[in-house]
Design a protein around this motif. Structure first.
Motif, short mmCIF file in Angstrom:
data_model
loop_
_atom_site.label_atom_id
_atom_site.label_comp_id
_atom_site.label_asym_id
_atom_site.label_seq_id
_atom_site.Cartn_x
_atom_site.Cartn_y
_atom_site.Cartn_z
N CYS A 154 52.37 -14.70 23.54
CA CYS A 154 51.60 -15.20 22.41
C CYS A 154 51.85 -14.37 21.14
CB CYS A 154 50.10 -15.19 22.72
SG CYS A 154 49.18 -16.32 21.70
N HIS A 155 52.08 -15.06 20.03
CA HIS A 155 52.28 -14.39 18.74
C HIS A 155 51.01 -13.62 18.40
CE1 HIS A 155 52.74 -13.82 14.43
NE2 HIS A 155 54.02 -14.10 14.58
N PRO A 156 51.17 -12.38 17.88
CA PRO A 156 49.98 -11.55 17.59
C PRO A 156 48.96 -12.24 16.70
CG PRO A 156 52.02 -10.31 17.16
CD PRO A 156 52.43 -11.67 17.63
N GLU A 157 49.41 -13.16 15.81
CA GLU A 157 48.47 -13.80 14.89
C GLU A 157 48.01 -15.18 15.36
OE1 GLU A 157 50.05 -13.92 10.90
OE2 GLU A 157 50.82 -11.88 11.12
N ALA A 158 48.54 -15.64 16.49
CA ALA A 158 48.21 -17.00 16.94
C ALA A 158 46.75 -17.08 17.37
CB ALA A 158 49.11 -17.41 18.08
N LEU A 159 46.13 -18.23 17.11
CA LEU A 159 44.73 -18.43 17.50
C LEU A 159 44.60 -18.48 19.01
CD1 LEU A 159 43.76 -21.13 14.87
CD2 LEU A 159 43.13 -18.71 14.88
N SER A 160 45.61 -19.06 19.67
CA SER A 160 45.59 -19.16 21.13
C SER A 160 47.01 -19.40 21.61
CB SER A 160 44.72 -20.34 21.57
OG SER A 160 45.36 -21.55 21.18
N ALA A 161 47.22 -19.24 22.91
CA ALA A 161 48.54 -19.49 23.48
C ALA A 161 48.95 -20.94 23.26
CB ALA A 161 48.53 -19.15 24.97
N GLN A 162 47.95 -21.84 23.32
CA GLN A 162 48.25 -23.27 23.14
C GLN A 162 48.69 -23.55 21.69
OE1 GLN A 162 48.65 -25.22 25.55
NE2 GLN A 162 49.04 -27.07 24.39
N ALA A 163 48.00 -22.93 20.73
CA ALA A 163 48.36 -23.10 19.32
C ALA A 163 49.78 -22.58 19.09
CB ALA A 163 47.37 -22.35 18.44
N ASP A 164 50.09 -21.48 19.74
CA ASP A 164 51.41 -20.88 19.63
C ASP A 164 52.49 -21.83 20.15
OD1 ASP A 164 52.79 -18.65 18.74
OD2 ASP A 164 52.97 -17.81 20.75
N LEU A 165 52.18 -22.47 21.27
CA LEU A 165 53.12 -23.41 21.90
C LEU A 165 53.34 -24.63 20.99
CD1 LEU A 165 54.57 -23.42 24.66
CD2 LEU A 165 52.82 -24.97 25.48
#
Length: 297
Positions: A154-165
Motif C-alpha cells: 500500500c502506498h504510504p498516502e493511500a486511503l486504503s489498499a483498495q483505493a491504491d489498487l
C-alpha cells in the motif's frame, strides 16, 4: 523434515537451472560526485552484458538533478546498446513542461519512460494530478513504453489498499505497459497483491522490485520512509554486522537470491533491481536466476 527440505531445494535449483526466459531491468540514480560517477559507469558496464530489458535513471525534484538525469540517459543512449528509461515526475512541472520534456526524450530516441507522480514537497497542498494523468499525457506525445509504480504493502498516502489498487488500475487503463513494485521483503504480501491485481482486471505485468541489501541501517531508513515492513528474520540476519561490510554483502546476496528463487518458482519472469548504482549483488542474483552474458533473456 530435513531430507524433504533438501529435496525441495534441489528441485527448485534444478528448475531454475533450466529457466531461460527471465527478463531483468536495473535502476540507477544520477551521481552527485566524480567518484560516484565512476562507480555508476563501472556498474553499467558490468551489468550491460546481461542484456536487461531496460535500465532506468531516477529523477530528482530540483532542476540540477534533473539535468544530471538527462546527462546519464544521453550517455547510456550514445555509448551503450541499452534502452535507457528516464523517470519522469508530475509534481514539480506543468503539463506544458512535461510535454516539452517528453517530446525532447522522444526526439532523442528514448522510447521508454517510468512515469511517477513524485513526492509532494512538505507543506504544499496535494495537487489533484495523478500518475495516471502523466501516463495519458505521455501517450499523447508518442508511443512510449510506460512503466508505473505499484505498492504491494500500500502506498504510504493511500486511503486504503483498495483505493491504491483502483489507482493502479487507472494508470494501466491510461496506457501503462507494466507496473514495478516498491521493494519488499514479505513475499506473501507481493503474491497476494499480484492476485488482487488480477482479480481487479489489471492485466499488466506486476514486476517485483528487488533491493539487494548491503547496508542494513540505510535500508531501515528507506523502509521507514516508504512504510515497508522489515521482517524480524531480516533484522536477525544483519544483527551484529554493522562493522563487517564483507559479510553483510554475502548475507545480502543470499537473502535476495532466496527471494528471487521463490518468486521465480511462483511464476515471476521479470525482475527490476534497485542497484543503488552498485553492480555486484544484482549481477550475482541474475547469475543465480540463469541470466548470464551472451544469453538472451
Amino acid at each position: 523434515m530435513g531430507f524433504h527440505h533438501a529435496q525441495q531445494v534441489e528441485a527448485l535449483n534444478e528448475r531454475l537451472s533450466s529457466l531461460r526466459d527471465i527478463q531483468v531491468s536495473f535502476e540507477f540514480f544520477p551521481p552527485s560526485s566524480a567518484e560516484m560517477e565512476t562507480t555508476l559507469w563501472h556498474s553499467i558496464e558490468r551489468l550491460a552484458p546481461l542484456k536487461p530489458r531496460f535500465v532506468s535513471v531516477t529523477y530528482g525534484a530540483n532542476s540540477g538533478v534533473r539535468d544530471r538525469t538527462h546527462k546519464v540517459i544521453e550517455r547510456i543512449h550514445n555509448e551503450t546498446q541499452l534502452q535507457a528509461a528516464p523517470h519522469l515526475t508530475l509534481v514539480d512541472a506543468s503539463d506544458e513542461e512535461l510535454r516539452t520534456l517528453a517530446q525532447q526524450y522522444w526526439d532523442q530516441g528514448v522510447r521508454h519512460i517510468v512515469a511517477l507522480r513524485g513526492d509532494v514537497p512538505q507543506g504544499q497542498p496535494n495537487p489533484n494530478r495523478y500518475a495516471s494523468d502523466l501516463v495519458s499525457l505521455l501517450r499523447d506525445v508518442g508511443d512510449f513504453e510506460i512503466s508505473v509504480a505499484a505498492y504491494p504493502e500500500c502506498h504510504p498516502e493511500a486511503l486504503s489498499a483498495q483505493a491504491d489498487l483502483i489507482n493502479l488500475k487507472r494508470k494501466v487503463d491510461a496506457g501503462a505497459t507494466r507496473a514495478i513494485t516498491q521493494f519488499f521483503f514479505d513475499i506473501e504480501a507481493y503474491l497476494r497483491f499480484r492476485d488482487r491485481c488480477a482479480a481487479a482486471g489489471i492485466d499488466a505485468e506486476i514486476v517485483p522490485g528487488i533491493l539487494p541489501v548491503t547496508n542494513y541501517q540505510q535500508l531501515l531508513k528507506f523502509a521507514d520512509f516508504a512504510k515497508i515492513r522489515v521482517p524480524n528474520w531480516l533484522h536477525h540476519m544483519f544483527d551484529g554486522l554493522d562493522d563487517d561490510p564483507a559479510t553483510r554483502k554475502l548475507v545480502g546476496a543470499n537473502v535476495a537470491i532466496e527471494m528471487a528463487k521463490v518468486l521465480a518458482k511462483e511464476g515471476v519472469e521479470e525482475f527490476h533491481f534497485y542497484t543503488l548504482n552498485r553492480a555486484e549483488l544484482s549481477y550475482a542474483i541474475c547469475h543465480a536466476l540463469g541470466v548470464r552474458p551472451g544469453l538472451e533473456g
